[in-house]
Design a protein around this motif. Sequence first.
Motif, PDB file in Angstrom:
ATOM      1  N   TRP A 211       0.823  -1.207   0.000  1.00  0.00           N
ATOM      2  CA  TRP A 211       0.000   0.000   0.000  1.00  0.00           C
ATOM      3  C   TRP A 211       0.857   1.257   0.000  1.00  0.00           C
ATOM      4  O   TRP A 211       1.938   1.294   0.576  1.00  0.00           O
ATOM      5  CB  TRP A 211      -0.885   0.050   1.230  1.00  0.00           C
TER       6      TRP A 211
ATOM      7  N   GLN B   7      -3.231   5.083  -0.002  1.00  0.00           N
ATOM      8  CA  GLN B   7      -4.163   3.955   0.106  1.00  0.00           C
ATOM      9  C   GLN B   7      -4.499   3.648   1.568  1.00  0.00           C
ATOM     10  O   GLN B   7      -5.632   3.292   1.880  1.00  0.00           O
ATOM     11  CB  GLN B   7      -3.574   2.711  -0.565  1.00  0.00           C
ATOM     12  N   LEU B   8      -3.526   3.783   2.441  1.00  0.00           N
ATOM     13  CA  LEU B   8      -3.747   3.478   3.854  1.00  0.00           C
ATOM     14  C   LEU B   8      -4.573   4.563   4.542  1.00  0.00           C
ATOM     15  O   LEU B   8      -5.432   4.252   5.376  1.00  0.00           O
ATOM     16  CB  LEU B   8      -2.409   3.301   4.583  1.00  0.00           C
TER      17      LEU B   8
ATOM     18  N   GLU C 223      -8.284   4.205   4.930  1.00  0.00           N
ATOM     19  CA  GLU C 223      -8.599   2.997   5.701  1.00  0.00           C
ATOM     20  C   GLU C 223      -8.617   3.280   7.204  1.00  0.00           C
ATOM     21  O   GLU C 223      -9.314   2.610   7.956  1.00  0.00           O
ATOM     22  CB  GLU C 223      -7.580   1.885   5.412  1.00  0.00           C
TER      23      GLU C 223
ATOM     24  N   ARG D 252      -6.928   1.329  14.817  1.00  0.00           N
ATOM     25  CA  ARG D 252      -7.322   1.269  13.402  1.00  0.00           C
ATOM     26  C   ARG D 252      -6.146   0.862  12.515  1.00  0.00           C
ATOM     27  O   ARG D 252      -6.320   0.087  11.564  1.00  0.00           O
ATOM     28  CB  ARG D 252      -7.910   2.608  12.949  1.00  0.00           C
TER      29      ARG D 252
ATOM     30  N   ALA E 285      -6.099  -2.402  10.139  1.00  0.00           N
ATOM     31  CA  ALA E 285      -5.893  -2.253   8.695  1.00  0.00           C
ATOM     32  C   ALA E 285      -4.639  -2.989   8.220  1.00  0.00           C
ATOM     33  O   ALA E 285      -4.628  -3.559   7.129  1.00  0.00           O
ATOM     34  CB  ALA E 285      -5.798  -0.776   8.320  1.00  0.00           C
TER      35      ALA E 285
END
Length: 114
Positions: A17, A21-22, A25, A54, A58
């Motif tokens: 990632w 992208q992270l 999330e 979190r 993730a």
Amino acid sequence: MTTFGERIRKLRQAKGWTLRQLAPEVGVGFTYLSKVENERLDTGHYPSEALIHRLADALGADEDELLLLANKVPEAIRRRICEHPDIFRTIAQLDDTSLQQIVASASKHDNVVF
């Protein structure tokens, strides 16, 4: 020793990632994550326990490991410390050799795996 930011970067990269992208999330901006990974946060802006949770979810990481790397005490450990403060005060004063002996002894007698 690995820092919190370094560990987050390694976990993110292992997933393939990007920061962009992270970020969605875990509900933060990618520039904030960049600061986290590069240990460039201002005082008081270090990740909260909720964000660390979190991130762990993730990234498929161990939440306790991330909390400890962020200098935060996981709840289960905090609870045990509060239940037995004298024991943990004594443990904190031991040298590494003594700690290793205690762990080895506990492992033999209680089938505890460390």
